[in-house]
Structure formats: C-alpha cells, structure tokens
Design an enzyme around this catalytic site. Structure first.
Site, short mmCIF file in Angstrom:
data_model
loop_
_atom_site.label_atom_id
_atom_site.label_comp_id
_atom_site.label_asym_id
_atom_site.label_seq_id
_atom_site.Cartn_x
_atom_site.Cartn_y
_atom_site.Cartn_z
N THR A 88 81.37 4.17 -13.10
CA THR A 88 81.09 2.76 -13.30
C THR A 88 80.04 2.49 -14.38
O THR A 88 79.88 1.34 -14.79
CB THR A 88 80.60 2.12 -11.99
OG1 THR A 88 79.45 2.83 -11.51
CG2 THR A 88 81.70 2.16 -10.93
N ARG A 89 79.35 3.52 -14.84
CA ARG A 89 78.35 3.31 -15.88
C ARG A 89 78.25 4.58 -16.72
O ARG A 89 78.03 5.66 -16.18
CB ARG A 89 76.99 2.96 -15.26
CG ARG A 89 76.03 2.27 -16.22
CD ARG A 89 74.85 1.70 -15.46
NE ARG A 89 75.26 0.63 -14.57
CZ ARG A 89 75.25 -0.66 -14.90
NH1 ARG A 89 74.86 -1.02 -16.12
NH2 ARG A 89 75.63 -1.59 -14.03
N VAL A 96 76.38 8.01 -15.55
CA VAL A 96 75.07 7.86 -14.92
C VAL A 96 75.15 7.13 -13.59
O VAL A 96 74.17 7.09 -12.84
CB VAL A 96 74.06 7.13 -15.85
CG1 VAL A 96 73.80 7.95 -17.10
CG2 VAL A 96 74.56 5.73 -16.21
N SER A 97 76.30 6.53 -13.28
CA SER A 97 76.47 5.87 -12.00
C SER A 97 77.95 5.82 -11.66
O SER A 97 78.80 5.82 -12.56
CB SER A 97 75.89 4.45 -12.02
OG SER A 97 75.90 3.87 -10.72
N SER A 98 78.24 5.81 -10.37
CA SER A 98 79.65 5.83 -9.97
C SER A 98 79.81 5.13 -8.62
O SER A 98 78.85 4.87 -7.91
CB SER A 98 80.16 7.27 -9.86
OG SER A 98 79.51 7.94 -8.80
#
Length: 342
Positions: A88-89, A96-98
């Site tokens: 997601t990022r 770095v994000s999920s």
C-alpha cells in the site's frame, strides 16, 4: 440513470466480494470465534485499501478505486478481496507499508486471546484495517495503534473515521510503545522485529500477552512483570515489513550463501526459521547439524525469554542446552550455543 445503475452494481460487487472473503476465511478455519467472524463481516477491507501496487521492481502497477478505466477498477476490487498481502505504500521502489494477508490477520487476532475490556496496543498502524477489527471486537476506547510515519497514521485515521471508528492513532516510534496510554493487556505487532523492545514490558499489566513477528514466525510472550517475559513461537509462518525506529536492525542474510548448504535446506521454510533465529550466533552448517540432530524441530518447539539481562531464543527449554542470544546480545563466538557451556 446510467450512473446510478453503475454505482449500484459497484456497491453490489463490493458487498458480494466482501461476503465471499468472510466465507472463505470461515471455511479455512481461521474465524472459529464468532466474535471475530462478526468483526470481519462488519469491516470491509476495500475502505482501507483504496489503492495498492502489484508486481516488483520497475514493473510495479498501481490499482486504485478511482481509476477512470472500469476494468482496472474491477481488478482493484477483486485484488482487495483476495487472501493475500497488498503493498500500500512504496518509496524508492521499496515497500514500506502493506495490508496484511487477511487469513494471517485472523490467526493473529485469535492467538492474541483478547477478553472483553482488554486494552490493546498495536505496533504498526498500516492501513488501519487491523485496528478497525479490534475496535469492533473491543470498543474503540480500548485500542491504540502506533506508527512512525505521519503519512501512514493520517491515512489510517481517515480510513477508520470513514467507518465511524476513533481509536487512539499515535505517530511515534513503536519500539518505545505508548506510555501515555499504558498499561496494556495485549500488544500485537504487525512488523518484523530483530528483538523485543524492553519498553513494552513496562507498559504491560502482569499476565499481558505480546504477539510479534520474529525471525519468520510469531512469538507469543506472557509478561510476568516489567523485567521478564517468556513464551513459545506459534506454528504458523509470518512475513512482515521490518520495524523502523529505535530497535530497527539491518536484516540478517538467512540464505547461507557460500556456506555450502544443500539447496533443499535453503528452500526449507522450517529450517530457514531456525537459520534466521540463530544468525550471527551459529554458523549455518552448525545450525543445520543441530536441526537434523534434534529431529528437524518445528517453530513451536522454539521460544524466547526477555529479561533485564538480555534476550534469548531457545529450543524446547529456556534452561536447556540450546540457548542463543537475540538482537544486541548476539556474540561473535559462534561456537557457544548455551548459557551453561559450549
């Protein structure tokens, strides 16, 4: 009229996909508790994942809810409700994000063993989806979620607000916990750790449970007091984005490159777990010899102890012959595998 029809069709497709995912998770046996089944049925994942990336490297493709192409929007929606983690990022080509795999989320929430009235700290806010599930189960006043990245916490807060949830969403170093909201009965972590931050123990009530990704597994610790916690790994595997902040550490190379390990061992998930857990302490060949000698132990035979003196992982018994330091306690003496001797 056409726009209204398209909107209705989209809503129906979302509801159908969401209901199908809950049925799939139930059939897989990861939503045995009806309270968690109700939470997954009440909290739609698509609200928290308005876009995600597919592919790797230069081949990343962004799918999102407002894409002008109807087929790409449909691909976004179908992707949201597949039982898989979603990036997601991205920054500089790195994730770095999920949004975590829903079945793994369900397993972790079940293993967290919450009770009515428990106060929960989540380390790693991500999209806010996990916090929403906790809010539905416990009430928003009992949920705190922390992330180092302000963009991530702002986004998570917006997603949660859209569904009417208002837990404490805090921007800060998760390794330091959240002393202003302590004490906690449960801590759940959605990023991989090199070791357990000592600050968390002091923010827990006696008997609290900490569930965190470590190595390639999930460690479930019971907190005795501010100075000690201990527990075993769960049987399931777990792969998350690494923790960033005070306790972050460079990733260890588990592949054993150059150590002459048999290829089938490099690919063996259970052995890779032990290899990562003992990296920097045991030579990969030593780890392989021990793993074979002890009957190819599964994850749940391993555990972790955390005290004021340090942190150790162990096989079968924290006072037994096979004990290895974790994190900053690692030593260059690769032949020493226990507290009591070599």
């Amino acid at each position: 009229m056409a726009a209204h029809t398209a909107h209705t069709e989209t809503r129906d497709l979302r509801e159908t996909a969401h209901a199908a995912q809950v049925r799939e998770l139930t059939a897989a046996g990861v939503l045995e508790d009806p309270r968690w089944r109700a939470a997954f049925a009440a909290v739609p994942r698509h609200v928290f994942v308005p876009y995600f990336w597919t592919g790797r490297g230069a081949g990343h493709e962004r799918l999102w809810v407002q894409d002008p192409d109807a087929e790409r929007r449909a691909r976004w929606l179908r992707g949201v409700y597949v039982d898989t983690p979603l990036a997601t990022r991205m920054r500089d080509g790195l994730q770095v994000s999920s949004s975590s795999q829903p079945s793994l989320m369900a397993k972790m929430l079940a293993a967290l063993d919450v009770r009515d009235g428990d106060d929960v700290l989540e380390i790693g806010a991500g999209t806010g989806y996990n916090a929403a599930l906790l809010c539905h189960r416990l009430g928003e006043e009992h949920v705190t979620t922390v992330d180092l990245d302000e963009e991530i916490t702002e986004s998570a807060r917006a997603h949660l607000t859209e569904l009417g949830y208002h837990p404490a969403v805090v921007t800060g170093d998760g390794a330091r916990g959240c002393p202003a909201r302590a004490p906690f009965d449960r801590i759940i972590v959605t990023c991989t750790l090199p070791l357990i931050p000592h600050a968390w123990l002091g923010q827990c009530r006696p008997g609290a449970r900490i569930l965190a990704p470590l190595s390639t597994g999930l460690i479930a610790l019971t907190v005795r007091d501010a100075g000690f916690a201990e527990g075993n790994f769960l049987h399931t595997s777990a792969y998350f984005v690494p923790l960033r902040g005070a306790t972050a550490a460079p990733p260890l190379d588990p592949a054993g490159t150059g150590y002459g390990l048999p290829y089938e061992m490099v690919e063996n998930e259970r052995f890779q777990f032990m290899l990562v857990l003992t990296a920097g302490v045991l030579h990969p060949r030593e780890a392989l010899d021990l793993w074979r000698r002890e009957g190819r132990p599964a994850r749940e035979r391993f555990g972790v102890s955390v005290s004021a003196d340090g942190q150790w992982s162990w096989l079968d018994d924290p006072q037994g012959p096979y004990v290895w330091p974790l994190g900053e306690g690692r030593t260059e003496d690769r032949t020493r595998i226990s507290r009591g001797g070599s």
